[in-house]
Design an enzyme around this catalytic site. Structure first.
Site: not given
Ligand code: AMP
Length: 112
Positions: A30, A85, A91-93, A98, A100
């Site tokens: 991450d 998430n 908290g999904q962004s 995916h 964690h």
């Molecule tokens: P979520 O908020 O559960 O959707 O997690 C998305 C995760 O993706 C976050 O922890 C970000 O830090 C991570 N992330 C976003 N872009 C990248 C990237 N290019 N390489 C590695 N991690 C990323």
């Protein structure tokens, strides 16, 4: 999906620190680690979230969990947390399923 960042990582169109890979799953560090070890485990197939999965995804969901256990072993993590998430409020962004894998520190329960 052409505009999905995790599809691009899975297809090696953009760089990531990939630490484990199989035919269907890729795991990479991450960018913004929330623990000493923070790995994202994603299916190569584009699925938006866990809630969007159906019967045909059950093998890949199993593969992801087994991959998490293997990666934890590789990283010598006895204690770890595996979390997804689902949805903005959780908290999904990034809109590609995916998980964690977090380790290397103590975790609280309930989570924040
Ligand atoms: P979520 O908020 O559960 O959707 O997690 C998305 C995760 O993706 C976050 O922890 C970000 O830090 C991570 N992330 C976003 N872009 C990248 C990237 N290019 N390489 C590695 N991690 C990323």
């Amino acid at each position: 999906m052409s505009d999905c960042i995790f599809c691009k990582i899975a297809n090696k169109e953009i760089e990531a620190r990939i630490i484990w890979e199989s035919d269907n799953v890729v795991a990479f560090l991450d960018l913004s680690p929330q623990a000493p070890h923070h790995v994202l485990i994603v299916p190569k197939k584009h699925v938006k979230s866990l809630a969007e999965c159906d019967e045909e995804d059950k093998d890949i969901l199993g593969e992801i969990q087994l991959a998490a256990a293997k990666i934890a072993e590789l990283l010598k993590l006895e204690d770890f947390r595996l979390v997804t998430n689902n949805g903005r409020g959780a908290g999904q962004s990034v809109w590609h399923l995916h998980y964690h894998l977090l380790g290397g520190r103590r975790f609280n329960w309930p989570p924040g």
